[in-house]
Motif scaffolding. Structure first.
Motif, PDB file in Angstrom:
ATOM      1  N   PHE A  52       0.863  -1.105   0.158  1.00 13.05           N
ATOM      2  CA  PHE A  52      -0.024  -0.154  -0.023  1.00 13.05           C
ATOM      3  C   PHE A  52       0.866   1.336  -0.079  1.00 13.05           C
ATOM      4  O   PHE A  52       0.815   2.213  -0.836  1.00 13.05           O
ATOM      5  N   GLY A  56       0.995   2.476  -3.383  1.00 14.48           N
ATOM      6  CA  GLY A  56      -0.306   3.158  -3.434  1.00 14.48           C
ATOM      7  C   GLY A  56      -1.516   2.494  -3.806  1.00 14.48           C
ATOM      8  O   GLY A  56      -2.580   3.178  -4.124  1.00 14.48           O
ATOM      9  N   VAL A  58      -4.712   0.497  -2.419  1.00 16.05           N
ATOM     10  CA  VAL A  58      -5.321   0.174  -1.080  1.00 16.05           C
ATOM     11  C   VAL A  58      -5.876  -1.476  -1.145  1.00 16.05           C
ATOM     12  O   VAL A  58      -6.490  -1.894  -1.933  1.00 16.05           O
ATOM     13  N   VAL A 109      -6.470  -3.386 -12.384  1.00 14.56           N
ATOM     14  CA  VAL A 109      -7.330  -2.227 -12.257  1.00 14.56           C
ATOM     15  C   VAL A 109      -6.835  -1.354 -10.879  1.00 14.56           C
ATOM     16  O   VAL A 109      -5.869  -1.852 -10.469  1.00 14.56           O
ATOM     17  N   GLY A 111      -7.014   1.952  -7.841  1.00 17.49           N
ATOM     18  CA  GLY A 111      -7.913   2.661  -6.880  1.00 17.49           C
ATOM     19  C   GLY A 111      -8.955   1.811  -6.268  1.00 17.49           C
ATOM     20  O   GLY A 111      -8.460   0.629  -5.845  1.00 17.49           O
ATOM     21  N   PRO A 112     -10.079   2.216  -6.164  1.00 17.25           N
ATOM     22  CA  PRO A 112     -11.180   1.747  -5.303  1.00 17.25           C
ATOM     23  C   PRO A 112     -11.455   0.243  -6.096  1.00 17.25           C
ATOM     24  O   PRO A 112     -11.815  -0.745  -5.588  1.00 17.25           O
ATOM     25  N   GLY A 115      -9.285  -2.059  -4.594  1.00 12.62           N
ATOM     26  CA  GLY A 115      -9.787  -2.287  -3.246  1.00 12.62           C
ATOM     27  C   GLY A 115     -10.601  -3.315  -3.214  1.00 12.62           C
ATOM     28  O   GLY A 115     -10.835  -4.135  -2.312  1.00 12.62           O
ATOM     29  N   GLN A 187       2.908   7.338  -6.822  1.00 12.76           N
ATOM     30  CA  GLN A 187       2.657   8.858  -7.032  1.00 12.76           C
ATOM     31  C   GLN A 187       2.222   9.345  -8.561  1.00 12.76           C
ATOM     32  O   GLN A 187       1.300   9.851  -8.521  1.00 12.76           O
ATOM     33  N   VAL A 247      -1.582   2.496   8.925  1.00 14.65           N
ATOM     34  CA  VAL A 247      -1.956   4.245   8.537  1.00 14.65           C
ATOM     35  C   VAL A 247      -1.571   4.918   9.878  1.00 14.65           C
ATOM     36  O   VAL A 247      -0.875   5.993  10.138  1.00 14.65           O
ATOM     37  N   ARG A 251       2.334   5.470   7.384  1.00 17.39           N
ATOM     38  CA  ARG A 251       2.570   4.626   6.160  1.00 17.39           C
ATOM     39  C   ARG A 251       3.793   4.827   5.291  1.00 17.39           C
ATOM     40  O   ARG A 251       4.335   5.986   5.643  1.00 17.39           O
ATOM     41  N   ARG A 252       4.231   4.051   4.559  1.00 18.29           N
ATOM     42  CA  ARG A 252       5.726   4.071   3.876  1.00 18.29           C
ATOM     43  C   ARG A 252       6.776   4.050   4.552  1.00 18.29           C
ATOM     44  O   ARG A 252       7.815   4.663   4.304  1.00 18.29           O
ATOM     45  N   PRO A 294      -1.469  12.903   9.801  1.00 15.06           N
ATOM     46  CA  PRO A 294      -1.286  11.833   8.649  1.00 15.06           C
ATOM     47  C   PRO A 294      -0.479  11.052   8.494  1.00 15.06           C
ATOM     48  O   PRO A 294      -0.327  10.074   7.873  1.00 15.06           O
TER      49      PRO A 294
END
Lengths: 308, 291
Positions: A52, A56, A58, A109, A111-112, A115, A187, A247, A251-252, A294
């Motif tokens: 993640f 990047g 999720v 695929v 992003g969402p 996920g 990114q 999180v 993260r990272r 964050p």
């Protein structure tokens, strides 16, 4: 990478591990048991963060990988009586294969959608465990006859050693050229691709490494618990804990993820006297961290170090 | 006979799924927010309706209204306490806001779920239905409540369609979903549009939650599965496409009902999940989605 060995982070981590290693000499078996579980969760969270935080993506399905590893090891031991160590190795292997099967459609695929694909994997695994109850123990769970050891101290050291080695490998990987490519693709995938990096190949590698450590940790956890159940290694709620840990810790940062996991498990236990509100309080704290820091624990600490 | 039963039951459950997913997809379509506290808000509405009618004896109609009001409040709280701070935050890089919204709303949903469990226990609750009794349709004994659920769902969705396509506010919402920057150039405040959308969302989620509470009953354990099913329906239909999620809701609803009747209730959700993976594989943007 080389500079890491002279950095403050390295010495702090080293000191923490050394202190943690001496714990069995003066704390109760209860605390050791709690930390043992926390360390395995630490590996779950670090493995998740590799995928993640750096790519990047999720991944809502950490427990798919964990569950496949845990249940493969558990079933082989409980139904076929194979030796514990063989089961652990095969559990990790099964998780890698499952990771590959999941990654092939999921990585097309973003992003969402990514996920959701990973979330569906968890729901399917959960369904299959319930449907094939003869093999898996269904909703009640699977009782595992063998354990690695019943000595609380030994179990604790195994977990600590495993977490430390995993942390070293995962952190090393995240700082390596592979990690940098993953970060770049997270990114700006188009630009990273334009620079000539094969993003899919790198993400696939990250997925497999993530699957390997998740599965291995899941298998080890099963032989610590002596049982495998949906509620402990597959349920979406377990996955939520893994995600929140990463999180929360930052993260990272990979190492932060382990801190987040240990915090979540220990805080949950400390709040046990508050009864059913424990999860509420932990979630509220996690939400406040997400909103106001964050960068997470380690992110906040590191940015402070960078400023001073 | 059995075919009619599948047809009727499948329709009711599909209509409910459609209503449950519509608000979710609306918010995504307009502001790009995937609200993972969706299931918790629906359950909160149902539990509030149940508590108002069963504990405080306010009657079924007032109970249902209180349920919807609670969902509306919860939706606003989600927007102002979680989503907006993340969107406005300067410490979170733009490309990561989506992930923070997911994590934030997930945690928020867990908080609501735990509060419900704390005050009202984990036991399943069935909201007293507004209409009771059974009728005979083509030889199938059907609870009136089931018909009521289907009718209300269809009506609400039709009203939403009118609101979005025929009113000024609706057109502003539609415009914001297509080009947020353009809308601000026209002198409309984007935040105001988002507030309207969250209000519509709260009411939709509230009605869906209360109906679900009457039809199938809910408990704090329903939170995760409800969010997951709304999420899958919306993705299957194509994120942000309201008509896509309507089609997807009926596909999933009927597939589940067919499986439950013809195979076994234990396998109920499996074919729908397989279909989802299959669609993701050949058409990642969903049935009616744009990329």
């Amino acid at each position: 990478m080389a500079s890491f060995f002279t950095s403050r982070l390295f010495f702090i981590s080293l000191a923490l591990v050394v202190i943690a290693a001496t714990l069995p000499l003066y704390v109760s078996g209860y605390v050791l048991g709690l930390l043992t579980v926390a360390f395995y969760f630490g590996v779950f969270a670090m493995a998740w963060d590799l995928l993640f935080g750096f790519a990047g993506e999720v991944n809502f399905g950490p427990t798919f990988l964990i569950g496949v590893g845990a249940y493969t090891a558990g079933i082989l031991n409980a139904q076929f009586g194979w030796s514990v160590y063989l089961c652990i190795v095969l559990g990790a292997l099964a998780s890698v294969i499952a990771g590959l099967v999941l990654a092939l459609p999921a990585l097309r695929v973003r992003g969402p959608y990514f996920g959701l694909t990973t979330l569906v994997a968890v729901l399917m695994l959960q369904n299959f465990i319930v449907v094939f109850a003869d093999l898996t123990g269904g909703e009640i769970g699977l009782t595992i006859p063998d354990v690695i050891t019943i000595n609380a101290g030994a179990n604790y050291w195994i977990a600590l050693g495993f977490m430390t080695i995993s942390a070293a490998i995962l952190y090393g990987l995240s700082q390596s050229p592979i990690g940098l490519v993953l970060q770049a693709s997270g990114q700006d995938p188009v630009q990273a691709g334009a620079l000539g990096f094969n993003i899919v190949k790198h993400k696939l590698a990250a997925f497999i490494v993530s699957a390997f450590f998740s599965g291995l940790s899941g298998a080890l956890l099963v032989f610590y618990f002596g049982t495998a159940s949906v509620g402990t290694v597959v349920d979406v709620a377990v996955g939520v804990n893994v995600i929140v840990s990463a999180v929360l810790g930052g993260r990272r940062t990979v190492l932060g993820a382990a801190l987040g996991a240990i915090f979540l498990i220990v805080a949950g236990e400390f709040l046990r006297p508050t009864g059913e509100l424990a999860t509420f309080i932990v979630s509220a704290v996690a939400l406040l961290v997400v909103l106001f820091f964050p960068g997470g624990f380690l992110g906040a600490a590191l940015s402070h170090e960078a400023r001073s | 006979m059995r075919a009619f039963q599948i047809l009727i039951d499948g329709f009711a459950i599909s209509a409910l799924y459609a209503l449950g997913a519509t608000g979710f997809t609306l918010i995504f379509g307009v502001s790009g927010v995937l609200n993972l506290s969706h299931g918790a808000i629906m359950v909160a509405a149902a539990v509030a309706a149940w508590a108002a009618a069963s504990i405080f004896n306010v009657g079924t109609y007032a109970g249902a209204l209180i349920g919807v009001a609670v969902a509306l409040i919860a939706a606003f709280a989600t927007y102002f306490a979680v989503v907006k701070p993340i969107q406005d935050s300067r410490r979170i890089p733009n490309e990561e806001k989506e992930i923070f919204v997911l994590t934030g709303t997930l945690l928020w949903g867990i908080m609501i779920q735990e509060l419900i469990a704390y005050f009202f226990t984990n036991n399943a609750k069935t909201v007293l239905p507004i209409v009771e009794g059974v009728v005979d349709i083509l030889g199938v004994r059907t609870p009136k409540n089931e018909i009521f659920t289907a009718i209300v769902c269809c009506l609400v969705i039709a009203l939403l369609w009118l609101l979005v396509n025929r009113t000024r506010t609706g057109k502003a919402v539609l415009a914001a979903s297509m080009n947020p920057r353009g809308v601000t150039l026209l002198g409309l405040e984007l935040t105001n549009i988002y507030i309207v959308v969250w209000a519509i969302y709260g009411i939709l989620a509230g009605i869906a939650g209360v109906l679900l509470g009457m039809f199938l009953g809910v408990s704090s354990y329903s939170v995760g599965p409800l969010t997951a099913s709304a999420f899958s329906i919306v993705v299957l239909g194509g994120l942000g496409s309201v008509s896509g999620s309507l089609i997807a809701a009926f596909v999933v609803g009927y597939l589940e009902t067919l499986t439950a009747y013809l195979v076994s209730p234990a396998y109920r959700t499996i074919p729908a999940l397989l279909l989802l993976v299959f669609v993701m594989y050949i058409r990642p943007q969903g049935l009616l989605g744009r990329r």
